[in-house]
Design a protein around this motif. Structure first.
Motif, mmCIF file in Angstrom:
data_model
loop_
_atom_site.group_PDB
_atom_site.id
_atom_site.type_symbol
_atom_site.label_atom_id
_atom_site.label_comp_id
_atom_site.label_asym_id
_atom_site.label_seq_id
_atom_site.Cartn_x
_atom_site.Cartn_y
_atom_site.Cartn_z
ATOM 1 N N ALA A 177 34.437 18.587 50.237
ATOM 2 C CA ALA A 177 35.310 18.574 51.821
ATOM 3 C C ALA A 177 33.875 18.421 52.425
ATOM 4 O O ALA A 177 32.940 18.910 52.088
ATOM 5 N N GLU A 178 34.396 18.136 53.822
ATOM 6 C CA GLU A 178 33.399 17.980 54.764
ATOM 7 C C GLU A 178 33.022 18.992 54.937
ATOM 8 O O GLU A 178 33.633 20.091 55.628
ATOM 9 N N THR A 179 32.309 20.131 54.719
ATOM 10 C CA THR A 179 31.464 21.642 55.603
ATOM 11 C C THR A 179 30.503 21.076 56.921
ATOM 12 O O THR A 179 29.705 20.662 56.990
ATOM 13 N N ASN A 180 30.944 21.333 58.140
ATOM 14 C CA ASN A 180 30.642 21.254 59.643
ATOM 15 C C ASN A 180 29.306 22.686 59.133
ATOM 16 O O ASN A 180 30.015 23.918 59.439
ATOM 17 N N ILE A 181 28.288 21.961 59.488
ATOM 18 C CA ILE A 181 26.873 23.228 59.657
ATOM 19 C C ILE A 181 26.171 22.977 60.483
ATOM 20 O O ILE A 181 25.977 21.349 60.701
ATOM 21 N N PHE A 182 26.496 23.171 61.918
ATOM 22 C CA PHE A 182 25.479 23.382 62.945
ATOM 23 C C PHE A 182 24.696 24.303 63.283
ATOM 24 O O PHE A 182 24.883 25.725 62.762
ATOM 25 N N ALA A 183 23.627 24.653 64.155
ATOM 26 C CA ALA A 183 22.897 25.066 64.539
ATOM 27 C C ALA A 183 23.254 25.476 66.333
ATOM 28 O O ALA A 183 23.305 24.934 67.169
ATOM 29 N N ASP A 184 22.541 26.692 66.255
ATOM 30 C CA ASP A 184 22.555 26.808 68.242
ATOM 31 C C ASP A 184 21.894 27.821 68.872
ATOM 32 O O ASP A 184 21.661 28.668 68.583
ATOM 33 N N ALA A 185 20.430 26.650 69.914
ATOM 34 C CA ALA A 185 19.598 27.027 70.255
ATOM 35 C C ALA A 185 19.808 26.898 71.593
ATOM 36 O O ALA A 185 19.922 26.072 71.925
ATOM 37 N N LEU A 186 18.254 27.991 71.937
ATOM 38 C CA LEU A 186 18.215 27.854 73.940
ATOM 39 C C LEU A 186 17.018 28.022 73.930
ATOM 40 O O LEU A 186 16.429 28.321 73.483
ATOM 41 N N GLU A 187 16.897 27.543 75.056
ATOM 42 C CA GLU A 187 15.367 27.727 75.696
ATOM 43 C C GLU A 187 15.352 28.815 76.028
ATOM 44 O O GLU A 187 16.287 29.607 76.441
ATOM 45 N N GLN A 188 14.046 29.031 76.423
ATOM 46 C CA GLN A 188 13.402 30.441 76.056
ATOM 47 C C GLN A 188 12.208 30.201 77.359
ATOM 48 O O GLN A 188 12.091 29.472 76.630
ATOM 49 N N GLN A 189 11.787 31.938 77.788
ATOM 50 C CA GLN A 189 10.649 31.978 78.714
ATOM 51 C C GLN A 189 10.611 33.130 78.712
ATOM 52 O O GLN A 189 10.559 34.154 78.043
ATOM 53 N N PHE A 190 8.865 33.291 78.445
ATOM 54 C CA PHE A 190 7.905 34.383 78.151
ATOM 55 C C PHE A 190 6.772 34.151 79.081
ATOM 56 O O PHE A 190 6.363 33.081 79.278
ATOM 57 N N GLU A 191 7.029 35.742 79.787
ATOM 58 C CA GLU A 191 5.354 35.416 80.208
ATOM 59 C C GLU A 191 4.168 36.542 79.751
ATOM 60 O O GLU A 191 4.915 37.197 79.391
ATOM 61 N N VAL A 192 3.275 35.810 79.873
ATOM 62 C CA VAL A 192 2.636 36.495 78.781
ATOM 63 C C VAL A 192 1.622 36.858 79.821
ATOM 64 O O VAL A 192 1.022 36.114 80.817
ATOM 65 N N THR A 193 0.060 37.078 79.401
ATOM 66 C CA THR A 193 -1.389 37.582 80.464
ATOM 67 C C THR A 193 -2.721 36.783 78.924
ATOM 68 O O THR A 193 -2.224 37.426 77.524
ATOM 69 N N LEU A 194 -2.790 35.677 79.400
ATOM 70 C CA LEU A 194 -3.927 35.348 78.735
ATOM 71 C C LEU A 194 -5.275 35.178 79.605
ATOM 72 O O LEU A 194 -5.500 34.078 80.241
ATOM 73 N N LEU A 195 -6.320 35.775 78.522
ATOM 74 C CA LEU A 195 -8.076 35.968 79.409
ATOM 75 C C LEU A 195 -7.951 36.520 80.975
ATOM 76 O O LEU A 195 -7.701 36.212 82.037
ATOM 77 N N GLY A 196 -6.430 36.881 81.091
ATOM 78 C CA GLY A 196 -6.100 37.957 82.479
ATOM 79 C C GLY A 196 -5.927 37.431 83.096
ATOM 80 O O GLY A 196 -5.193 38.066 84.275
ATOM 81 N N GLN A 197 -4.761 35.799 82.442
ATOM 82 C CA GLN A 197 -4.130 35.378 84.010
ATOM 83 C C GLN A 197 -2.565 35.691 83.231
ATOM 84 O O GLN A 197 -2.608 35.712 82.565
ATOM 85 N N ARG A 198 -1.347 35.521 84.173
ATOM 86 C CA ARG A 198 -0.438 35.110 84.029
ATOM 87 C C ARG A 198 0.180 33.633 83.312
ATOM 88 O O ARG A 198 -0.338 32.568 84.250
ATOM 89 N N VAL A 199 0.471 33.409 82.585
ATOM 90 C CA VAL A 199 1.219 32.399 82.273
ATOM 91 C C VAL A 199 1.895 32.208 81.176
ATOM 92 O O VAL A 199 2.841 33.363 81.236
ATOM 93 N N HIS A 200 3.108 30.805 82.718
ATOM 94 C CA HIS A 200 4.475 31.499 82.117
ATOM 95 C C HIS A 200 4.737 30.283 81.026
ATOM 96 O O HIS A 200 4.523 29.412 80.902
ATOM 97 N N ILE A 201 5.582 30.738 79.840
ATOM 98 C CA ILE A 201 6.298 30.130 79.072
ATOM 99 C C ILE A 201 7.469 29.342 78.873
ATOM 100 O O ILE A 201 8.219 30.426 78.560
#
Length: 313
Positions: A177-201
């Motif tokens: 029988a058909e087994t329905n397999i699916f994924a649920d992923a979300l867009e995500q945002q991060f605030e990090v500091t690189l080389l002393g600068q604020r970087v939004h990813i």
């Protein structure tokens, strides 16, 4: 004195009495020297996006880019190449040092203009904040390439949450029988500091690779699949799978994320490459189904096969 000499005398006197008037704006001139040499920041430098890496870098002389735009950063209170607006200075963004011993940052406003236009009219680059941002490096034209050089590896090390994995029906399904397999992923945002600068990813899911545990797989595919109503279980979907054997199988999905990054509120730039993040595997038990016809029910025949208390044959 004859009339001719009188006229010459009058003209000379008039020239002596005329005093050039100061321009109207001179009385209210509120500009001051921008002090570029003191700050050490070339805020008038033009920037381009490199077509190979996507990094936001200072445009070298004679550089040719596929990006139709060009970029630069101006001081927040800048009015021309040599002056700042004195009245703007008390209210400009404050950029204190991020750590003890470091230098204060410089408030700048990112500008954009069509590259094809000579002597263009620069406009503010639209960002989520739509305002000034801070640069903390003395030479931003050197800072941005350094961030771009490490952003890909830093992106792959972010705590990005992988997709949630679901099977229908679960934890038991049927052979054939058909087994329905699916994924649920979300867009995500991060605030990090690189080389002393604020970087939004920003990390965005773009592809999925399914492993069904029986040697079969699907992907990478842009389809995440989706849930079915219970009455629809057994129907074929873009990500469903048919098991040909009974047993326990480990199903899993690996989600591919792409990212963009912005330094101190500047333009969003693509992160080279992608990051793959695997979800924890789940066990699906595949059973076989047997169909039998009976002439009566458990009320009529309480000892019939499948009735409560009757041993299975």
């Amino acid at each position: 004195m004859n009339s001719r000499k009188w006229r010459l005398f009058a003209i000379a006197l008039a020239l002596l009495l005329v005093v050039p008037a100061a321009p109207a704006e001179a009385a209210s001139d509120d500009r001051v020297s921008s002090g570029y040499q003191q700050s050490g920041i070339d805020v008038s430098a033009n920037y381009v996006r490199d077509p190979q890496s996507g990094e936001f870098v200072l445009a070298p002389p004679g550089h040719v880019s596929d990006d139709p735009n060009q970029y630069k950063a101006d001081l927040q209170c800048q009015v021309d190449d040599n002056s700042l607006a004195k009245r703007c200075l008390p209210g400009q963004m404050q950029c204190p040092p991020r750590e003890a011993g470091e230098k204060a940052g410089t408030p700048v406003i990112w500008k954009v203009a069509p590259k094809s236009v000579s002597n263009p009219v620069w406009t503010d680059w639209s960002t989520s904040g739509n305002g000034p941002s801070c640069l903390y490096d003395q030479k931003p034209e050197d800072l941005l390439p350094r961030i771009a050089a490490r952003i890909e590896s830093d992106f792959r090390n972010l705590p990005i949450k992988p997709a949630d994995l679901t099977a229908q029906p679960s934890p038991h399904t049927l052979k054939g029988a058909e087994t329905n397999i699916f994924a649920d992923a979300l867009e995500q945002q991060f605030e990090v500091t690189l080389l002393g600068q604020r970087v939004h990813i920003v990390a965005t899911p773009v592809e999925y690779t399914y492993a069904y545990g029986d040697g079969n797989s699907l992907g990478p595919t842009p389809s995440a699949g989706g849930p079915l109503r219970e009455a629809e279980w057994g129907q074929k979907t873009r990500t469903s799978h048919v098991y040909q054997q009974t047993g326990d199988f480990q199903i899993s999905v690996t989600t591919t994320f792409r990212g963009t990054y912005s330094v101190n509120g500047g333009p969003n730039l693509p992160i080279p490459g992608t990051g793959q993040f695997a979800s924890p595997p789940q066990t699906v038990s595949v059973w076989r189904s047997i169909t039998r016809n009976y002439a009566d029910n458990c009320i009529v025949n309480p000892q019939g096969e499948g009735c409560p208390g009757v041993p299975a044959k």
